[in-house]
Design a protein around this motif. Structure first.
Motif, PDB file in Angstrom:
ATOM      1  N   PHE C 254       0.839  -1.209   0.000  1.00 54.99           N
ATOM      2  CA  PHE C 254       0.000   0.000   0.000  1.00 54.99           C
ATOM      3  C   PHE C 254       0.868   1.252   0.000  1.00 54.99           C
ATOM      4  O   PHE C 254       0.627   2.211  -0.725  1.00 54.99           O
ATOM      5  N   PHE C 379      -2.742 -12.123  -3.205  1.00 55.75           N
ATOM      6  CA  PHE C 379      -3.003 -10.682  -3.324  1.00 55.75           C
ATOM      7  C   PHE C 379      -1.683  -9.910  -3.321  1.00 55.75           C
ATOM      8  O   PHE C 379      -1.459  -9.000  -4.132  1.00 55.75           O
ATOM      9  N   LEU C 463      -3.157 -13.970 -13.718  1.00 49.02           N
ATOM     10  CA  LEU C 463      -3.073 -13.046 -12.576  1.00 49.02           C
ATOM     11  C   LEU C 463      -2.304 -11.789 -12.957  1.00 49.02           C
ATOM     12  O   LEU C 463      -2.768 -10.647 -12.745  1.00 49.02           O
ATOM     13  N   PHE C 466      -3.965  -9.574 -15.915  1.00 52.86           N
ATOM     14  CA  PHE C 466      -5.147  -8.818 -15.506  1.00 52.86           C
ATOM     15  C   PHE C 466      -4.806  -7.764 -14.456  1.00 52.86           C
ATOM     16  O   PHE C 466      -5.466  -6.734 -14.362  1.00 52.86           O
ATOM     17  N   ALA C 470      -5.639  -3.961 -14.907  1.00 54.50           N
ATOM     18  CA  ALA C 470      -6.270  -3.127 -13.889  1.00 54.50           C
ATOM     19  C   ALA C 470      -5.542  -1.796 -13.759  1.00 54.50           C
ATOM     20  O   ALA C 470      -6.163  -0.725 -13.678  1.00 54.50           O
ATOM     21  N   LEU C 474      -7.117   1.780 -14.380  1.00 59.16           N
ATOM     22  CA  LEU C 474      -7.134   2.786 -13.308  1.00 59.16           C
ATOM     23  C   LEU C 474      -6.493   4.091 -13.772  1.00 59.16           C
ATOM     24  O   LEU C 474      -6.940   5.192 -13.438  1.00 59.16           O
TER      25      LEU C 474
ATOM     26  N   TYR D  70      -9.220 -12.102  -9.707  1.00 54.80           N
ATOM     27  CA  TYR D  70      -8.584 -11.781  -8.427  1.00 54.80           C
ATOM     28  C   TYR D  70      -7.467 -10.755  -8.623  1.00 54.80           C
ATOM     29  O   TYR D  70      -7.316  -9.805  -7.849  1.00 54.80           O
ATOM     30  N   GLY D  71      -6.713 -10.947  -9.712  1.00 57.46           N
ATOM     31  CA  GLY D  71      -5.629 -10.000  -9.988  1.00 57.46           C
ATOM     32  C   GLY D  71      -6.187  -8.614 -10.239  1.00 57.46           C
ATOM     33  O   GLY D  71      -5.719  -7.615  -9.667  1.00 57.46           O
ATOM     34  N   PHE D  72      -7.210  -8.530 -11.085  1.00 57.73           N
ATOM     35  CA  PHE D  72      -7.785  -7.224 -11.427  1.00 57.73           C
ATOM     36  C   PHE D  72      -8.389  -6.556 -10.192  1.00 57.73           C
ATOM     37  O   PHE D  72      -8.071  -5.422  -9.835  1.00 57.73           O
ATOM     38  N   GLY D  74      -7.903  -7.270  -7.120  1.00 61.96           N
ATOM     39  CA  GLY D  74      -6.903  -6.998  -6.092  1.00 61.96           C
ATOM     40  C   GLY D  74      -6.210  -5.667  -6.320  1.00 61.96           C
ATOM     41  O   GLY D  74      -6.044  -4.857  -5.383  1.00 61.96           O
ATOM     42  N   ILE D  75      -5.830  -5.426  -7.560  1.00 63.99           N
ATOM     43  CA  ILE D  75      -5.111  -4.187  -7.839  1.00 63.99           C
ATOM     44  C   ILE D  75      -6.013  -2.973  -7.632  1.00 63.99           C
ATOM     45  O   ILE D  75      -5.594  -1.952  -7.044  1.00 63.99           O
ATOM     46  N   VAL D  76      -7.265  -3.107  -8.082  1.00 65.68           N
ATOM     47  CA  VAL D  76      -8.178  -1.981  -7.900  1.00 65.68           C
ATOM     48  C   VAL D  76      -8.344  -1.676  -6.416  1.00 65.68           C
ATOM     49  O   VAL D  76      -8.241  -0.526  -5.968  1.00 65.68           O
ATOM     50  N   LEU D  78      -6.319  -2.479  -4.040  1.00 64.19           N
ATOM     51  CA  LEU D  78      -5.042  -1.980  -3.526  1.00 64.19           C
ATOM     52  C   LEU D  78      -4.894  -0.484  -3.768  1.00 64.19           C
ATOM     53  O   LEU D  78      -4.576   0.300  -2.860  1.00 64.19           O
ATOM     54  N   VAL D  79      -5.173  -0.081  -5.021  1.00 66.51           N
ATOM     55  CA  VAL D  79      -4.961   1.317  -5.362  1.00 66.51           C
ATOM     56  C   VAL D  79      -5.936   2.218  -4.616  1.00 66.51           C
ATOM     57  O   VAL D  79      -5.567   3.286  -4.113  1.00 66.51           O
ATOM     58  N   VAL D  81      -7.449   1.637  -1.739  1.00 63.91           N
ATOM     59  CA  VAL D  81      -7.072   1.716  -0.320  1.00 63.91           C
ATOM     60  C   VAL D  81      -5.833   2.602  -0.156  1.00 63.91           C
ATOM     61  O   VAL D  81      -5.744   3.420   0.763  1.00 63.91           O
ATOM     62  N   ALA D  82      -4.875   2.430  -1.077  1.00 61.76           N
ATOM     63  CA  ALA D  82      -3.654   3.221  -0.975  1.00 61.76           C
ATOM     64  C   ALA D  82      -3.960   4.713  -1.092  1.00 61.76           C
ATOM     65  O   ALA D  82      -3.369   5.545  -0.396  1.00 61.76           O
TER      66      ALA D  82
END
Lengths: 498, 482, 570, 98
Positions: C254, C379, C463, C466, C470, C474, D70-72, D74-76, D78-79, D81-82
């Protein structure tokens, strides 16, 4: 000849200086009286050594004057206690007499020299007599002889400072009160026992120890002796007397007069009063200890702020007398040994110190703070003597003062008097303060009159000074002689040794 | 003549000869060196004897019946004697450089007093009884007084007063009392393996005596009797180096160990926790001294407080009642001596070369005095107790002793102290090397102190490493303490 | 083995010679020493060597078994790479410290007893801190002091643990222990600090970004990995490690997302990677341990590679802040390429090293039914990709063009990075080379562990791809936080605040108290004595006029007093 | 990836760097999206049982495209929350010097 001397050793010790004292008036005007005094004191010193040796070897020596046996005749009775004190008095007299010639020449006008040496020898006689006699009334007579000559000696300081006269007068008044009290005490004792012989007194008082007349005598004696030894608060004659007397007189008196006073105290308290002193629920020891503790602390404090160095050392004497009396008050062998050995140690220490001051007076005319500044560079040997002597006052190891302190504290601990032990030790610390003030003045300040050139004292002053100061070191390193003699004396007084 | 006596006579004779040679500085310095060298040779031969199991004794004089000035060699004393004797040689070399460069006055008196002080150190090391110990202890106090007040300034006089005041007060009022009390209670003042108090006095009395002994030894600088040490820093640096890092202060802690082992008895201490109060005091001293050191800007003052803290390590060793700790304490005498003398040498070298005394003035000084500051780093690390420097071993035994005697709190004290030591010692070196100096300072290139100052620094810092690699140099003695 | 000396001493001895050499000779010497040490170590026999007796303890200066050998080899390789990487440096302090630091690390992983370990443990701190200080500014000075204090604290805890162990009669030999008694807890904490356990991790993110460009490369290789080694040796299977490791693996990602300083991002990344290893050790099965150890091996190289790339950027541009960089691929293509290899390796793309190492840990977690662990680690794996796989290369080399056109990194850096890249790919492509060195035979469900099977490759690619998608989305959507010139509070700032508070207490209230005591003891009490002396003196003087009379009066009063007392008591 | 709106000027020699060329960038992303699709396609193969079998241990793994999702996600997560974390912990760069 030797046999004669051997046989009459005790009486010779008194008679020789007495005759010489009278003779000094007639032998001449210049240095002849001094030479007579010198010869006498050294001879007597030799005799006292012989006497002490004999006493330590054979035990108590008794001598009946004129062959009349006591209690009817007058007897001299010498045991380890007075033999040791005799040695001190004679030794100090011998050394200070050496010093006297130049010092007196500088401080007393020459037409008074013969009076001076006459008084000097008479005072000497008196002190020796007090110490050696076995007769209480004789003791009083000799006390007066010594006192009167002492007043004279002090008054002879007037050549330099007129205040010597008032000092002598005050001493005269207080000394007379003291002597009178002692006389009254002796009188009371005579009333009760009908004898003046000390040994006899001791025997007869044994069963009268709580008799009221005896107690009255005891009270008179306590105060009278207190005045003579200058035990706080009866010390007030001492500072001025020491300050204004001629230097060598100060040295002599400081080293002997109060010591003989201490001897009288030993003799009366332990030998004569014995049980009166040591028994009873509310005995005098608590007073002795209390007053001596106050003396140690209070006089040391007073000494700290003195600006006249002689007066400073005078107050130091008041404090040191506290140690001596304290040892008596403890009345256990170690404490009393400490007291007696301190009589010796303080005699040589204070004698040496006052001689060193005398050397400074000789060069600079006085010894106040002003003269003392920077003396370390101007008169290095004299200043060094003062430092060593000062260390002995403090009670630093390898100096004589340490030995006394060792025994005194041992005595305190043995009798469980912790507070007293702390006072003794604290007194040393206070001594450090006033001694170190001298050291700083001598070594860390510039002379107040740098333009005056000051040379080291002449050898005739330095040698006697260093004789005594050297003795403080010697008897600090090898104190078996002083300590064992003092121990014998203490045990004699306490009756451990008959 | 017994080598023990010779070891005392040499410095005394040296002092005399130095005085006679006073007018010819080169001769005078030669005499000093010869004296120091001969003395060390004698001490080393004694050490060999002691390691071989010999316990030479010598009696000097019976002072009063039953009490004599007497000498005896044993392993603990040998450590102290060897350290003092060895470092005197190099300290002398250093002194020549320092005193001549600084044009100090009264150098003859300086060297005389130094010789006497070292003589008294050996006297303490070889004392056979409490009386002798006390005598030499006081001789040391007085012989070092002129060294402390060497400069003769009002500050020096004041420092001298504090020095004497505290050392004499404690030694007279507490130490002497304890010695005489011990004598009264046991009838002897002789040192005896296993202690002379054990089984003779009650634990309460023994604990009281122990406190009197340790606090009375003001040279241990246990708070609140530490004030003399920082104030004595007004003395020329060679004095601070040898006396206030090695001879004088180590005399104090050596006595503490000696008392614990030979008077009270380690087992007696352990059995009744006789040292608890002292442990608290010394432990507090360790921490407080470190905290105070952190706030000092004057380098010598900082080192002085560091010394105060380190001395209490050894006091703790004496008081916690553990043989391991005693060994550690004995080793620390040597380890700390080498480390701290290096630091003082460096402080003096900086003063000689650049007349800087405050740490804040030493930013970037490593550029101009790289060797000095590098050695300072080594000394610091040894003081902190990090490997590969000697201090690590002694700390190991001290801490192990704390655990052995179940004083976990003391372990914490040792560790926290090490940590604080890092915090106040390392920044000095680092700022010297890694922080840019102010404009215009140190731009003349490398400018070290004279070689006579530099050589001893290098030797003692090599010593710090050597003591780590060859700890048996010290441990062989420490492990033989009965 | 060629030289019969503890391996650590070779590098240390080599370091001591460095100050006396100059220019190319020094460079040649340093590479020579590193190569010689490596060659020497490759031939070292397993077993206990160089026993020394001191104080009745037996010290084992060198004990080499499979675990120690693996780490020894790794550290030698890392040392060689880092030496090559820093050949252009003209700073004696850094060079000596770096070699000695590598030597200390090797000493630590070949130490057979606790005392020897302690020595190397402290030396690790002492030698490495110079790499921070070598930055030669007030900031690096302060960071170095903090770094040193923390690492010394670790050493002291270790010492305390060893002492407790010795005092309890425990052996000095380094053996596995159960976490429970005081000794083991202290040792655990000591290792934990160097391992950057959560809350104790402040020193990593504080000092590493501040060390010199080359210094950080050394730093990243040794200290934390030596700690991992020790955990694997002493606390395999200690359950708390699983949870500690999980926190380590997850929370830094984080921070990494929002951190501007790319070297600090890498420092967070390092904690995250160590977290994987710690989890592996905590699981404690042979496979998990193997995974942890293998991952440590891989991590040293790819993390070193990334730090090298960032070091090169820092050296060439003077900054490692994401806000100030971008577009560097244009003038530093080689560095960019090597950085991408490192990024791929850390992200565990197939054929790159982490793919064959990290997966062992995840597999072991599943095999032991640590499902939560598996979820979190998965994760975290995605998170690794985000900050180390994308963010680092993207912001440094691509992103919006900063306009900077620095020169390509010097040849020695490129050589070091090239070797590192090759190693990453070799390990990833030929895992058996590394597996053969592992302490155990990697086994899963009774079969030899094979990283390359279809499911593993596909799922991993899914993993990762994707996850990238993401990030793309973003950014496109403007959700991705832009780099900002900000710093982020972490425990390091808390420690600094505590240190400031401590300093205030020492310098203000305590110092005042000290001064008060000083003046009381040194000024006021003596003044009182003197004042009392003055009082006593005045008292005496006041009597002077009537002193004779007064004395007589006193004598009489005393007489009466004595009489009364004697009568009453008689 | 990020917007290439502000296209930097070409180099002195007239060449353009890879990502400065919109065409190359576009192709880069196209290939990337294809790869994503391919990765997802394997799960389809698994579903229909052709050529690829996904070995799973957990129920969740069986979900098609689980790892991608899960990867997608997870990153969303993560970002996001960060970003929230930044609000709490971010400070000015001068923070240490205060």
């Amino acid at each position: 000849m030797i046999d004669f001397v051997q046989k009459h050793l005790p009486i010779l010790i008194v008679v020789l200086p007495l005759l010489a004292g009278l003779g000094a008036l007639f032998v001449g005007r210049r240095h002849q009286p001094w030479m007579l005094a010198l010869a006498t004191t050294w001879t007597v010193f030799g005799l006292t050594i012989a006497l002490l040796t004999r006493v330590l070897r054979d035990g108590t020596v008794e001598y009946a004057i004129g062959g009349w046996a006591p209690p009817w005749g007058i007897a001299l009775r010498v045991d380890a206690v007075n033999a040791f004190i005799l040695l001190i008095v004679a030794g100090i007299a011998a050394v200070t007499t050496v010093f006297a010639r130049r010092s007196i020449a500088a401080e007393v006008p020459d037409y008074r020299w013969r009076f001076f040496y006459s008084a000097w020898l008479l005072c000497f006689t008196g002190l020796l007599g007090i110490t050696i006699t076995g007769d209480a009334f004789n003791l009083y007579v000799l006390l007066e002889i010594s006192s009167l000559s002492t007043y004279t000696l002090i008054a002879l300081g007037m050549g330099k400072d007129r205040r010597a006269l008032t000092a002598a007068f005050r001493y005269l008044v207080l000394g007379t009160v003291g002597a009178t009290f002692i006389l009254l005490g002796i009188g009371h004792l005579y009333m009760m026992t009908g004898t003046l012989n000390m040994a006899d007194l001791a025997v007869r008082l044994h069963d009268l120890h709580d008799n009221r007349v005896v107690l009255t005598a005891f009270a008179f004696m306590t105060v009278g002796l207190g005045l003579k030894v200058a035990l706080f608060p009866l010390h007030m004659w001492l500072p001025n007397a020491y300050t204004y007397a001629p230097s060598v007189v100060t040295a002599f008196l400081a080293a002997t007069a109060t010591k003989v006073g201490a001897y009288m105290a030993y003799r009366f308290m332990f030998t004569i009063f014995g049980r009166t002193f040591t028994e009873g629920q509310f005995t005098v020891d608590i007073f002795l200890i209390t007053f001596s503790c106050i003396a140690i602390v209070f006089a040391s404090f007073v000494a700290i702020r003195q600006n006249h160095i002689k007066r400073l050392l005078a107050y130091s004497s008041v404090a040191q007398i506290g140690y001596i009396v304290l040892g008596m008050g403890l009345h256990n062998p170690d404490g009393l040994t400490g007291s007696i050995v301190h009589v010796f140690n303080h005699a040589i220490t204070k004698g040496g110190l006052f001689l060193a001051l005398g050397a400074i007076v000789y060069r600079l005319g006085d010894v106040t703070v002003g003269e003392f500044q920077g003396i370390g560079r101007r008169m290095p040997l004299t200043a060094a003597a003062i430092v060593v002597g000062g260390l002995s006052l403090v009670g630093v190891p390898l100096t004589a003062g340490f030995i006394s302190k060792w025994y005194l504290i041992q005595g305190c601990i043995e009798s469980g008097r912790w507070v007293v032990a702390i006072v003794v030790l604290g007194g040393s610390v206070l001594a450090v303060v006033y001694v170190w003030r001298l050291v700083e003045l001598a070594y860390f300040t510039a002379p107040s009159q740098p333009e005056v050139e000051v040379r080291e004292a002449p050898l005739s002053l330095l040698i006697p000074t260093w004789l005594l100061i050297g003795a403080t070191v010697w008897f600090g390193i090898d104190a078996t002689f002083t300590a064992s003699t003092a121990r014998t004396a203490a045990e004699t007084l306490l009756g451990v040794i008959p | 003549m017994s080598p023990l006596v010779i070891a005392l006579v040499i410095p005394a004779a040296g002092a005399l000869l130095i005085g006679l040679a006073g007018r010819w500085p080169n001769l005078r310095e030669t005499v000093t060196m010869v004296t120091a060298g001969t003395l060390f040779a004698v001490v080393a031969s004694l050490a060999a004897d002691v390691l071989g199991g010999g316990r030479p004794t010598a009696s000097l004089v019976e002072v009063v019946p039953g009490i004599e000035l007497a000498l005896a060699a044993e392993p603990l004393g040998m450590i102290y004697a060897l350290v003092a004797g060895f470092l005197w040689i190099f300290n002398s070399i250093y002194s020549f450089g320092y005193m001549r460069t600084g044009n100090e006055k009264k150098q003859t008196r300086f060297y005389i007093c130094f010789a006497i002080a070292i003589g008294s150190a050996l006297g303490i090391a070889f004392s056979a009884n409490l009386f002798t110990l006390f005598v030499f202890y006081e001789v040391m106090t007085f012989s070092t007084f002129p060294l402390v007040t060497h400069k003769g300034t009002p500050a020096a006089v004041r420092a001298g007063r504090i020095y004497l005041g505290i050392l004499l007060f404690t030694s007279t009022c507490l130490l002497l009392l304890a010695i005489i009390w011990t004598y009264v209670a046991t009838g002897t003042v002789d040192f005896k393996a296993g202690g002379i108090l054990a089984g003779v006095v009650t634990p309460g009395v023994a604990a009281t005596l122990f406190v009197l002994f340790i606090l009375g030894t003001g040279k241990c600088a246990v708070m609140p009797f530490h004030f003399w040490l920082p104030n004595a820093m007004v003395a020329p640096t060679p004095v601070s180096a040898l006396l206030h890092a090695v001879a004088v202060v180590k005399a104090g802690v050596f006595i503490a160990l000696k008392i614990a082992v030979f008077v009270v008895g380690v087992d007696f201490i352990a059995a009744h926790d006789l040292g608890t109060v002292l442990c608290w005091m010394a432990g507090a001293t360790v921490i407080i001294a470190s905290l105070v050191a952190m706030t000092r800007d004057n380098l010598k003052a900082l080192l002085a407080y560091s010394t105060v803290g380190q001395l209490s390590y050894i006091v703790l060793a004496a008081c916690m009642g553990s043989r391991l700790a005693i060994e550690g304490g004995a080793m620390h005498i040597a380890m700390h001596a080498f480390g701290k003398i290096t630091l003082f040498f460096c402080a003096g070298a900086i003063y000689v070369a650049h007349h800087k005394t405050e740490i804040s003035q030493m930013k970037g000084i490593g550029r101009t005095m790289p060797v000095t500051l590098f050695c300072f780093a080594i000394g610091s690390l040894s003081i902190i107790g990090l490997p590969p420097f000697g201090g690590a071993w002694s700390k190991w035994f001290l801490a192990l002793g704390a655990l052995e005697s179940e004083h976990v709190a003391l372990l914490v004290v040792f560790l926290v102290s090490s940590f604080l030591n890092v915090a106040y010692l390392m920044p000095i070196v680092i700022r010297a090397f890694f922080v840019a100096p102010d404009e215009g300072t140190w731009d003349k290139g490398v400018q070290e102190a004279p070689i006579a100052c530099l050589l001893p620094i290098v030797v003692t810092s090599i010593g710090c490493v050597a003591l780590f690699l060859f700890p048996d140099l010290v441990y062989s003695f420490a492990s033989r303490i009965p | 083995m060629i030289v019969d000396l503890p391996p650590a001493l070779l590098l240390i001895a080599g370091a001591l010679v460095v100050p006396f050499l100059r220019g190319p000779l020094r460079a040649a010497w340093m590479v020579g020493v590193a190569v010689a040490a490596l060659v020497n170590f490759v031939g070292v026999e397993h077993g206990t060597h160089w026993q020394v007796g001191v104080f009745g303890y037996t010290l084992e200066l060198g004990r080499v078994d499979k675990l120690g050998y693996l780490f020894g080899l790794l550290f030698h390789i890392a040392a060689l790479l880092a030496v090559i990487y820093s050949l252009h440096v003209k700073d004696t302090v850094q060079q000596v410290a770096a070699l000695a630091y590598a030597g200390s690390a090797i000493g630590a992983v070949t130490a057979g007893d606790w005392i020897t370990l302690f020595v190397w443990w402290e030396l690790l701190a002492l030698t490495s801190v110079f790499l921070v200080w070598a930055g030669r500014s007030e900031k690096t000075y302060a960071a170095g002091v903090r770094y040193l204090l923390v690492n010394i604290a670790s050493g002291l805890l270790l010492l305390a643990g060893i002492l407790f162990r010795t005092n309890d009669g425990g052996s000095l030999s380094i053996e596995p222990m159960l976490l429970g008694d005081t000794a083991s807890v202290l040792i655990f904490l000591a290792i934990g600090i160097k391992c950057a356990f959560p809350l104790a991790h402040g020193w990593v993110i504080d000092a590493y970004p501040r060390a010199t460009p080359t210094g950080t490369v050394f730093l990243s290789a040794f200290t934390t990995k030596a700690a991992v080694y020790l955990l694997a040796r002493v606390f395999p299977g200690a359950e708390p490690l699983i949870w500690i490791g999980l926190v380590m693996a997850s929370f830094p990602i984080f921070y990494a997302v929002i951190e501007n300083d790319l070297r600090r991002v890498l420092s967070y990344s390092m904690i995250n990677q160590v977290g994987f290893m710690v989890v592996g050790i905590g699981i404690g099965t042979p496979l998990a341990i193997d995974g942890a150890v293998a991952h440590a091996f891989a991590d040293v190289i790819f993390k070193g590679l990334l730090f090298m790339a960032m070091g090169a950027v820092l050296m060439r541009t003077g900054t490692a802040n994401g806000t100030d960089l971008g577009g560097l691929y244009k003038s530093m293509p080689w560095t960019t390429g090597f950085c991408l290899v490192g990024a791929a390796s850390i992200s565990a793309f197939p054929l790159f090293s982490a793919f064959v190492t990290k997966s062992m840990i995840l597999s072991a977690a599943l095999a032991e039914h640590h499902y939560l662990v598996w979820w979190v680690l998965l994760f975290a794996s995605a998170g690794v990709l985000e900050h180390a796989g994308i963010k680092i290369p993207y912001f440094a080399f691509f992103a919006h063009d900063s306009g900077k056109r620095p020169k390509e990194a010097p040849w020695n850096m490129l050589v070091a990075m090239a070797i590192g890249s090759v190693l990453c790919i070799v390990i990833g492509s030929f895992p058996s080379l590394l597996y053969g060195l592992l302490p155990y035979e990697p086994m899963l469900h009774g079969h030899a562990y094979t990283p390359y099977d279809a499911t593993h490759v596909v799922t991993q690619m899914q993993l990762l791809l994707f996850a990238i998608l993401a990030v793309w989305w973003l950014m496109k959507a403007g959700i991705y936080p832009p780099e900002e010139r900000k710093i982020n509070l972490d425990v390091d700032r808390l420690y600094r605040a505590l240190a400031r508070g401590f300093w205030w207490i020492v310098t203000v209230p305590l110092a005042h108290l000290g001064k008060a005591i000083d003046s009381a003891v040194l000024e006021r009490i003596p003044a009182r004595v003197v004042a009392f002396a003055g009082f006593a003196h005045a008292e005496e003087r006041a009597h002077r006029g009537w002193v004779t009379g007064a004395s007589v009066l006193i004598a009489l009063i005393l007489l009466v007093g004595y009489l009364l007392v004697y009568y009453l008591s008689g | 990836m990020h917007s290439n709106d502000h296209t930097p000027p070409p180099n002195d020699d007239g060449t353009r760097h890879f990502f400065d060329d919109p065409v190359k960038t576009r192709w880069f992303f196209r290939i990337f999206f294809v790869l994503c699709a391919v990765a997802l396609a394997f799960d389809v193969l698994d579903l229909i049982g052709v050529g690829y079998h996904k070995e799973t241990h957990l129920g969740a793994e069986k979900v098609p495209g689980f790892y991608g999702i899960y990867g997608f996600a997870g990153i969303v997560a993560l970002v996001i929350v960060a970003k929230g974390l930044r609000k709490v912990v971010a400070r000015d760069e001068a923070y240490d010097d205060r």
